[in-house]
Design a protein around this motif. Structure first.
Motif, PDB file in Angstrom:
ATOM      1  N   THR A   1       0.829  -1.208   0.000  1.00  0.00           N
ATOM      2  CA  THR A   1       0.000   0.000   0.000  1.00  0.00           C
ATOM      3  C   THR A   1       0.858   1.250   0.000  1.00  0.00           C
ATOM      4  N   HIS A   2       2.155   1.076   0.203  1.00  0.00           N
ATOM      5  CA  HIS A   2       3.082   2.213   0.191  1.00  0.00           C
ATOM      6  C   HIS A   2       4.495   1.677  -0.048  1.00  0.00           C
ATOM      7  N   THR A   3       5.440   2.592  -0.262  1.00  0.00           N
ATOM      8  CA  THR A   3       6.817   2.144  -0.486  1.00  0.00           C
ATOM      9  C   THR A   3       7.574   1.971   0.832  1.00  0.00           C
ATOM     10  N   SER A   4       6.917   2.287   1.954  1.00  0.00           N
ATOM     11  CA  SER A   4       7.603   2.208   3.254  1.00  0.00           C
ATOM     12  C   SER A   4       8.166   0.821   3.595  1.00  0.00           C
ATOM     13  N   PRO A   5       7.554  -0.307   3.142  1.00  0.00           N
ATOM     14  CA  PRO A   5       8.183  -1.600   3.471  1.00  0.00           C
ATOM     15  C   PRO A   5       9.637  -1.693   3.021  1.00  0.00           C
TER      16      PRO A   5
ATOM     17  N   TYR B   1      -0.618   0.238  -4.160  1.00  0.00           N
ATOM     18  CA  TYR B   1      -2.025  -0.104  -4.469  1.00  0.00           C
ATOM     19  C   TYR B   1      -2.946   0.170  -3.282  1.00  0.00           C
ATOM     20  N   ARG B   2      -4.060   0.802  -3.559  1.00  0.00           N
ATOM     21  CA  ARG B   2      -5.087   0.988  -2.523  1.00  0.00           C
ATOM     22  C   ARG B   2      -6.474   0.959  -3.155  1.00  0.00           C
ATOM     23  N   ILE B   3      -7.488   0.700  -2.336  1.00  0.00           N
ATOM     24  CA  ILE B   3      -8.842   0.693  -2.892  1.00  0.00           C
ATOM     25  C   ILE B   3      -9.363   2.116  -2.880  1.00  0.00           C
TER      26      ILE B   3
ATOM     27  N   HIS C   1       1.989   5.837  -7.815  1.00  0.00           N
ATOM     28  CA  HIS C   1       3.435   5.699  -7.582  1.00  0.00           C
ATOM     29  C   HIS C   1       3.875   6.544  -6.399  1.00  0.00           C
ATOM     30  N   GLN C   2       4.800   5.988  -5.647  1.00  0.00           N
ATOM     31  CA  GLN C   2       5.354   6.762  -4.534  1.00  0.00           C
ATOM     32  C   GLN C   2       6.859   6.823  -4.629  1.00  0.00           C
ATOM     33  N   ILE C   3       7.387   7.823  -3.953  1.00  0.00           N
ATOM     34  CA  ILE C   3       8.825   7.916  -3.800  1.00  0.00           C
ATOM     35  C   ILE C   3       9.064   8.031  -2.296  1.00  0.00           C
ATOM     36  N   GLU C   4       9.982   7.256  -1.792  1.00  0.00           N
ATOM     37  CA  GLU C   4      10.197   7.177  -0.346  1.00  0.00           C
ATOM     38  C   GLU C   4      11.637   7.540  -0.040  1.00  0.00           C
ATOM     39  N   GLY C   5      11.825   8.383   0.956  1.00  0.00           N
ATOM     40  CA  GLY C   5      13.191   8.721   1.365  1.00  0.00           C
ATOM     41  C   GLY C   5      13.435   8.243   2.786  1.00  0.00           C
TER      42      GLY C   5
ATOM     43  N   TYR D   1      -0.337  11.699  11.727  1.00  0.00           N
ATOM     44  CA  TYR D   1      -0.068  10.407  12.380  1.00  0.00           C
ATOM     45  C   TYR D   1       0.282   9.338  11.355  1.00  0.00           C
ATOM     46  N   PHE D   2       1.393   8.695  11.560  1.00  0.00           N
ATOM     47  CA  PHE D   2       1.728   7.454  10.865  1.00  0.00           C
ATOM     48  C   PHE D   2       2.289   6.508  11.916  1.00  0.00           C
ATOM     49  N   PRO D   3       1.926   5.250  11.873  1.00  0.00           N
ATOM     50  CA  PRO D   3       2.400   4.338  12.924  1.00  0.00           C
ATOM     51  C   PRO D   3       3.921   4.196  12.931  1.00  0.00           C
ATOM     52  N   PHE D   4       4.535   4.370  11.762  1.00  0.00           N
ATOM     53  CA  PHE D   4       5.977   4.084  11.659  1.00  0.00           C
ATOM     54  C   PHE D   4       6.861   5.301  11.867  1.00  0.00           C
ATOM     55  N   THR D   5       6.231   6.461  12.131  1.00  0.00           N
ATOM     56  CA  THR D   5       7.047   7.633  12.461  1.00  0.00           C
ATOM     57  C   THR D   5       6.499   8.282  13.726  1.00  0.00           C
ATOM     58  N   GLU D   6       7.382   8.901  14.486  1.00  0.00           N
ATOM     59  CA  GLU D   6       6.962   9.572  15.723  1.00  0.00           C
ATOM     60  C   GLU D   6       7.991  10.626  16.091  1.00  0.00           C
TER      61      GLU D   6
ATOM     62  N   SER E   1       3.316  15.403   0.948  1.00  0.00           N
ATOM     63  CA  SER E   1       4.077  14.248   1.429  1.00  0.00           C
ATOM     64  C   SER E   1       3.740  13.926   2.873  1.00  0.00           C
ATOM     65  N   GLY E   2       3.855  12.650   3.204  1.00  0.00           N
ATOM     66  CA  GLY E   2       3.861  12.250   4.608  1.00  0.00           C
ATOM     67  C   GLY E   2       5.313  12.171   5.047  1.00  0.00           C
ATOM     68  N   ALA E   3       5.557  12.370   6.338  1.00  0.00           N
ATOM     69  CA  ALA E   3       6.957  12.344   6.792  1.00  0.00           C
ATOM     70  C   ALA E   3       7.007  12.160   8.294  1.00  0.00           C
ATOM     71  N   GLY E   4       8.191  11.976   8.809  1.00  0.00           N
ATOM     72  CA  GLY E   4       8.336  11.916  10.253  1.00  0.00           C
ATOM     73  C   GLY E   4       9.658  11.316  10.673  1.00  0.00           C
TER      74      GLY E   4
ATOM     75  N   PHE F   1      14.934  10.040   9.665  1.00  0.00           N
ATOM     76  CA  PHE F   1      13.631  10.498   9.187  1.00  0.00           C
ATOM     77  C   PHE F   1      13.248   9.742   7.922  1.00  0.00           C
ATOM     78  N   ALA F   2      11.962   9.774   7.636  1.00  0.00           N
ATOM     79  CA  ALA F   2      11.467   9.154   6.403  1.00  0.00           C
ATOM     80  C   ALA F   2      10.402  10.067   5.827  1.00  0.00           C
ATOM     81  N   PHE F   3      10.239   9.996   4.535  1.00  0.00           N
ATOM     82  CA  PHE F   3       9.107  10.694   3.912  1.00  0.00           C
ATOM     83  C   PHE F   3       8.601   9.860   2.741  1.00  0.00           C
ATOM     84  N   GLY F   4       7.340  10.040   2.407  1.00  0.00           N
ATOM     85  CA  GLY F   4       6.771   9.326   1.263  1.00  0.00           C
ATOM     86  C   GLY F   4       5.866  10.262   0.499  1.00  0.00           C
ATOM     87  N   SER F   5       6.156  10.472  -0.785  1.00  0.00           N
ATOM     88  CA  SER F   5       5.371  11.420  -1.588  1.00  0.00           C
ATOM     89  C   SER F   5       4.810  10.722  -2.821  1.00  0.00           C
TER      90      SER F   5
HETATM   91  N1  PHE Z   1       3.854   5.612   3.748  1.00  0.00           N
HETATM   92  C1  PHE Z   1       3.097   6.789   4.014  1.00  0.00           C
HETATM   93  C2  PHE Z   1       1.862   6.794   3.120  1.00  0.00           C
HETATM   94  O1  PHE Z   1       1.849   6.104   2.137  1.00  0.00           O
HETATM   95  C3  PHE Z   1       3.902   8.023   3.783  1.00  0.00           C
HETATM   96  C4  PHE Z   1       5.040   8.173   4.740  1.00  0.00           C
HETATM   97  C5  PHE Z   1       6.290   7.682   4.410  1.00  0.00           C
HETATM   98  C6  PHE Z   1       4.841   8.787   5.961  1.00  0.00           C
HETATM   99  C7  PHE Z   1       7.341   7.823   5.292  1.00  0.00           C
HETATM  100  C8  PHE Z   1       5.895   8.923   6.844  1.00  0.00           C
HETATM  101  C9  PHE Z   1       7.123   8.461   6.501  1.00  0.00           C
HETATM  102  O2  PHE Z   1       0.893   7.462   3.367  1.00  0.00           O
END
Ligand code: PHE
Length: 338
Positions: free
Chosen positions: A174-178, A200-202, A213-217, A254-259, A281-284, A304-308
């Motif tokens: 559902t995201h590139t975070s894995p 992929y998401r519904i 498509h996402q790009i993850e840092g 809020y994202f479970p994987f960032t705080e 973008s999401g980030a944290g 840190f991570a971000f996903g756009s």
């Molecule tokens: N994976 C999150 C999303 O798809 C975006 C995100 C990535 C948020 C990395 C925080 C850190 O919505």
């Protein structure tokens, strides 16, 4: 019988003097056609007395075989001649450029991806990608969304039936975070990586597609802070949009994987979109629990991570208002980007 022998001799002469395949074929029908000379002899067989008939038949047959043989010999000769002539006259210049009319081009989303990868590569980020079919563990559990966690419902997805794996089901990520998990398990800090690809998401409307498509840092080291994230992201946005007149802001999220977690918004200070804050973008800061799942010591490492979304960045850069245009395969739309 003499007549038949004469016929064969005449046929040989006609075949050997034919100047082209078509005149040879004409000569063939003169002898072997429906009303051809030889055919008439064959038809005449019924008028021959029973005693003579067998012998008559044999002779006609052998004449027919011989005529056909001659025909084939001359057909071959003429074909070879024809080939020789065409090889001489139709010369092919293999040094000429190709005649292809329809030159392909990169899809606008891929253009955006290449641009982004170049920008991050220039400031020392590694570039990777990962599988679209992920495990439940990498997509959710390792990213601190345990089973039945409400955050999972934000990412409803497509599961793949697999009767052999009951508690780590494959799914469309559902995201590139894995990739944070995959990459950190094989690379030791400092980790500085950009990963990208389909997710992929519904979801389906003018700004959402079930596949996008996402790009993850991800940047993990001993001393990485939110101000690094801000610096890196602001630099990226300004280079990407080729403008210094852009500001960014972090909005708590809020994202479970960032705080703590944040949404990054950008605002253009000039141009048609001037003054509108746009979520980009999401980030944290990487959650310590996630660091543990990467086999890293959260007391030692921070990051840190971000996903756009690539679609969103592409739409803003080119002024496109409907995301579905990217996937319709309309050549007139796509041509504008090549
Ligand atoms: N994976 C999150 C999303 O798809 C975006 C995100 C990535 C948020 C990395 C925080 C850190 O919505």
């Amino acid at each position: 019988m003499n007549e038949l022998k004469k016929l064969l001799i005449q046929a040989k002469i006609d075949f050997s003097t034919a100047v082209s395949i078509s005149s040879l074929e004409n000569a063939k029908s003169y002898y072997l056609g429906k009303n051809g000379k030889l055919t008439q002899y064959i038809k005449n067989i019924k008028n021959i007395s029973i005693n003579e008939r067998k012998r008559y038949g044999e002779i006609i047959n052998s004449i027919k075989i011989n005529i056909k043989k001659e025909l084939n010999i001359h057909r071959d000769i003429l074909k070879k001649k024809q080939l020789k002539v065409s090889l001489k006259t139709n010369k092919i210049d293999i040094t000429l450029p190709g005649r292809g009319k329809n030159k392909g081009g990169l899809h606008p989303i891929m253009r955006t991806l290449e641009r982004i990868e170049k920008i991050f590569y220039s400031i020392g980020f590694d570039i990777t990608d990962g599988p679209e079919i992920e495990t439940d563990f990498n997509n959710f559990t390792a990213l601190n969304s345990p089973k039945n966690h409400p955050a999972r419902s934000m990412h409803d997805t497509f599961y793949i039936k697999n009767r052999y794996v009951s508690n780590n089901k494959p799914l469309l990520r559902t995201h590139t975070s894995p990739m944070q998990i995959r990459y950190s398990k094989i690379n030791k800090p400092p980790i500085k990586v950009i990963t990208s690809g389909r997710v992929y998401r519904i979801d389906s409307d003018s700004t959402h597609s079930p596949m996008f498509h996402q790009i993850e840092g991800l940047w993990i080291d001993k001393n990485i802070s939110f101000s690094d994230l801000k610096g890196v992201y602001l630099n990226f946005i300004r280079v990407f949009f080729e403008s210094d007149n852009i500001q960014i802001r972090f909005r708590p999220s809020y994202f479970p994987f960032t705080e703590p977690s944040a949404e990054i918004d950008i605002v253009f200070q000039d141009g048609p979109l001037k003054g509108n804050w746009l979520e980009i973008s999401g980030a944290g800061q990487v959650n310590p629990k996630v660091l543990c799942n990467m086999n890293l010591d959260p007391e030692k490492y921070i990051g840190f991570a971000f996903g756009s979304g690539l679609e969103r960045l592409t739409m803003l850069r080119y002024g496109i208002n409907d995301l579905r245009l990217f996937y319709k395969g309309n050549i007139n739309f796509l041509k504008q980007f090549t």
